[in-house]
Motif scaffolding. Structure first.
Motif, mmCIF file in Angstrom:
data_model
loop_
_atom_site.group_PDB
_atom_site.id
_atom_site.type_symbol
_atom_site.label_atom_id
_atom_site.label_comp_id
_atom_site.label_asym_id
_atom_site.label_seq_id
_atom_site.Cartn_x
_atom_site.Cartn_y
_atom_site.Cartn_z
ATOM 1 N N MET A 145 3.578 18.913 0.196
ATOM 2 C CA MET A 145 2.405 18.359 -0.477
ATOM 3 C C MET A 145 2.825 17.123 -1.273
ATOM 4 O O MET A 145 3.610 17.237 -2.216
ATOM 5 C CB MET A 145 1.780 19.401 -1.410
ATOM 6 C CG MET A 145 1.532 20.761 -0.775
ATOM 7 S SD MET A 145 0.859 21.993 -1.923
ATOM 8 C CE MET A 145 -0.842 21.434 -2.046
ATOM 9 N N LEU A 146 2.317 15.961 -0.890
ATOM 10 C CA LEU A 146 2.623 14.746 -1.632
ATOM 11 C C LEU A 146 1.568 13.680 -1.363
ATOM 12 O O LEU A 146 0.872 13.715 -0.339
ATOM 13 C CB LEU A 146 4.017 14.221 -1.311
ATOM 14 C CG LEU A 146 4.318 13.607 0.047
ATOM 15 C CD1 LEU A 146 5.632 12.851 -0.017
ATOM 16 C CD2 LEU A 146 4.419 14.663 1.122
ATOM 17 N N ALA A 147 1.463 12.725 -2.293
ATOM 18 C CA ALA A 147 0.457 11.669 -2.158
ATOM 19 C C ALA A 147 0.719 10.812 -0.929
ATOM 20 O O ALA A 147 -0.213 10.282 -0.318
ATOM 21 C CB ALA A 147 0.437 10.806 -3.417
ATOM 22 N N ASP A 148 1.992 10.663 -0.565
ATOM 23 C CA ASP A 148 2.377 9.901 0.633
ATOM 24 C C ASP A 148 1.857 8.467 0.576
ATOM 25 O O ASP A 148 1.329 7.935 1.559
ATOM 26 C CB ASP A 148 1.861 10.610 1.885
ATOM 27 C CG ASP A 148 2.603 10.160 3.141
ATOM 28 O OD1 ASP A 148 3.669 9.535 3.001
ATOM 29 O OD2 ASP A 148 2.113 10.432 4.248
ATOM 30 N N ASP A 149 2.017 7.839 -0.590
ATOM 31 C CA ASP A 149 1.517 6.475 -0.764
ATOM 32 C C ASP A 149 2.637 5.472 -1.043
ATOM 33 O O ASP A 149 2.372 4.369 -1.533
ATOM 34 C CB ASP A 149 0.497 6.426 -1.901
ATOM 35 C CG ASP A 149 1.055 6.962 -3.218
ATOM 36 O OD1 ASP A 149 2.219 7.428 -3.230
ATOM 37 O OD2 ASP A 149 0.332 6.937 -4.230
ATOM 38 N N ALA A 150 3.887 5.845 -0.734
ATOM 39 C CA ALA A 150 5.006 4.945 -1.010
ATOM 40 C C ALA A 150 5.568 4.304 0.248
ATOM 41 O O ALA A 150 5.902 3.115 0.250
ATOM 42 C CB ALA A 150 6.119 5.699 -1.746
ATOM 43 N N ALA A 151 5.681 5.072 1.324
ATOM 44 C CA ALA A 151 6.338 4.559 2.526
ATOM 45 C C ALA A 151 5.642 3.314 3.069
ATOM 46 O O ALA A 151 6.298 2.357 3.498
ATOM 47 C CB ALA A 151 6.393 5.643 3.596
ATOM 48 N N CYS A 152 4.333 3.305 3.053
ATOM 49 C CA CYS A 152 3.583 2.173 3.608
ATOM 50 C C CYS A 152 2.893 1.356 2.520
ATOM 51 O O CYS A 152 1.930 0.631 2.794
ATOM 52 C CB CYS A 152 2.560 2.677 4.624
ATOM 53 S SG CYS A 152 3.305 3.463 6.071
ATOM 54 N N ASN A 153 3.380 1.462 1.297
ATOM 55 C CA ASN A 153 2.822 0.674 0.203
ATOM 56 C C ASN A 153 3.158 -0.803 0.405
ATOM 57 O O ASN A 153 4.240 -1.155 0.879
ATOM 58 C CB ASN A 153 3.396 1.177 -1.124
ATOM 59 C CG ASN A 153 2.653 0.628 -2.319
ATOM 60 O OD1 ASN A 153 2.752 -0.544 -2.656
ATOM 61 N ND2 ASN A 153 1.888 1.494 -2.967
ATOM 62 N N SER A 154 2.245 -1.683 0.044
ATOM 63 C CA SER A 154 2.455 -3.119 0.247
ATOM 64 C C SER A 154 3.634 -3.653 -0.556
ATOM 65 O O SER A 154 4.190 -4.706 -0.230
ATOM 66 C CB SER A 154 1.179 -3.886 -0.125
ATOM 67 O OG SER A 154 0.835 -3.660 -1.483
ATOM 68 N N ARG A 155 4.045 -2.939 -1.605
ATOM 69 C CA ARG A 155 5.183 -3.377 -2.413
ATOM 70 C C ARG A 155 6.516 -2.845 -1.902
ATOM 71 O O ARG A 155 7.565 -3.155 -2.463
ATOM 72 C CB ARG A 155 4.972 -2.946 -3.868
ATOM 73 C CG ARG A 155 3.939 -3.779 -4.607
ATOM 74 C CD ARG A 155 3.555 -3.171 -5.935
ATOM 75 N NE ARG A 155 2.671 -2.022 -5.756
ATOM 76 C CZ ARG A 155 2.011 -1.413 -6.733
ATOM 77 N NH1 ARG A 155 2.143 -1.845 -7.973
ATOM 78 N NH2 ARG A 155 1.225 -0.389 -6.486
#
Length: 331
Positions: A145-155
């Motif tokens: 369970m994770l937000a999973d918003d880092a791998a494809c983050n624009s930054r």
């Protein structure tokens, strides 16, 4: 006048005779009904009290086996975990003993944060995911369970990658990560329902914790927290009481044999201070009134890559393999 008197007397006599006849009919009818009811009760009670007089042992075994198979099929069709109902040597259905011992492992890994600046919490959880998977727990027994918003983050200067440390030598995201609860699915309600088994009927198997009384369960949580609470995505929080009650329900429902709870957050140890269920081992990154610190800042990404406590655990686990005999005392 005499004729009228005699006629009245005759009518009265006939009335009394008719009433007596009706009374006798009612009594006989009541007696017959009572006899029929008694016979029915005896017919029902005798087979239940003395089944051996009416049904052979082989027929009894066949009936019990039929209902056992039917129960398992219904459980499988509904998507719920089912109890194994074996047929013993004499054919009777029997539930597995509660003290059958440990036979399988499960892991529930929860990153309670979101947003780019909480990169380290996602890395913490993915590091645990990589470790338990490497040590033999299959994806089918891991709930991630994770937000999973880092791998494809624009930054993210390395799209599709989540690094374990500033040197960027170990990619935690990889090609085989199976995220079961993603983004806004990661809620307090989702965690509590997952642990207690109270998920909706249409929930897929990949989002179910199908553990039983023979399962050892590893529960890992990381994020921002405080005294007896852990925040979920800066929106809500789970309390130590919520967690303790969920684990007690797990125990009452025979959803674990032993449970190992690990948490990395500020004042982490307060999150297991209310647990009162048996067979639970817990550890945390910080005591009450203590902070949990990040570690390893990447200057290009301008974020911390992991938390110190989890990093030390993962470094130690790299020296452990599937055949290792090490225990928690060695940690």
């Amino acid at each position: 006048m005499a004729i009228e008197v005699n006629g009245a007397a005759s009518a009265a006599a006939k009335g009394r005779s008719g009433r007596r006849w009706h009374s006798r009919v009612l009594l006989r009818t009541s007696a017959i009904l009572a006899s029929l009811i008694l016979a029915c009760l005896v017919a029902i009670a005798l087979p239940l009290t003395f089944p051996g007089l009416f049904v052979s042992a082989q027929q009894t075994a066949q009936v019990e086996a039929f209902f056992a198979r039917n129960h398992q099929q219904q459980q499988q069709q509904s998507g719920h975990p089912s109890w194994d109902v074996p047929v013993t040597a004499n054919g009777s259905a029997a539930r597995l003993a509660d003290d059958a011992g440990h036979t399988n492992n499960w892991a529930v890994l929860v990153s309670a944060s979101k947003f780019w600046f909480n990169y380290r919490h996602m890395a913490n959880t993915l590091g645990m995911y990589r470790t338990v998977k490497r040590l033999g727990i299959p994806d089918s027994h891991i709930i991630l369970m994770l937000a999973d918003d880092a791998a494809c983050n624009s930054r993210n200067l390395s799209p599709g990658y989540v690094w374990a440390e500033p040197g960027r030598s170990l990619d935690l995201y990889g090609q085989n990560v199976e995220v079961d609860y993603r983004g806004y699915e990661v809620t307090v309600e989702a965690v509590l329902r997952l642990l207690t088994g109270r998920v909706p009927l249409n929930t897929p198997r990949s989002k179910r914790l199908e553990s039983d009384s023979r399962s050892n369960v590893f529960l890992y949580m990381t994020g921002h927290g405080g005294d007896e609470f852990l925040k979920f995505q800066d929106y809500e929080e789970i309390s130590a009481f919520d967690l303790a009650d969920a684990i007690e329900q797990m125990w009452e429902k025979k959803r674990y044999h032993e449970l190992f709870f690990m948490i990395d957050t500020c004042q982490a140890n307060t999150m297991y201070s209310k647990i009162y269920s048996p067979h639970v081992i817990a550890t945390g990154s910080s005591k009450k009134d203590q902070n949990s610190y990040s570690h390893g800042t990447d200057e290009e990404l301008a974020i911390a890559m992991s938390d110190r406590f989890t990093l030390e655990i993962l470094d130690y686990m790299e020296s452990v393999n599937k055949t290792s005999s090490r225990s928690l005392q060695d940690l």
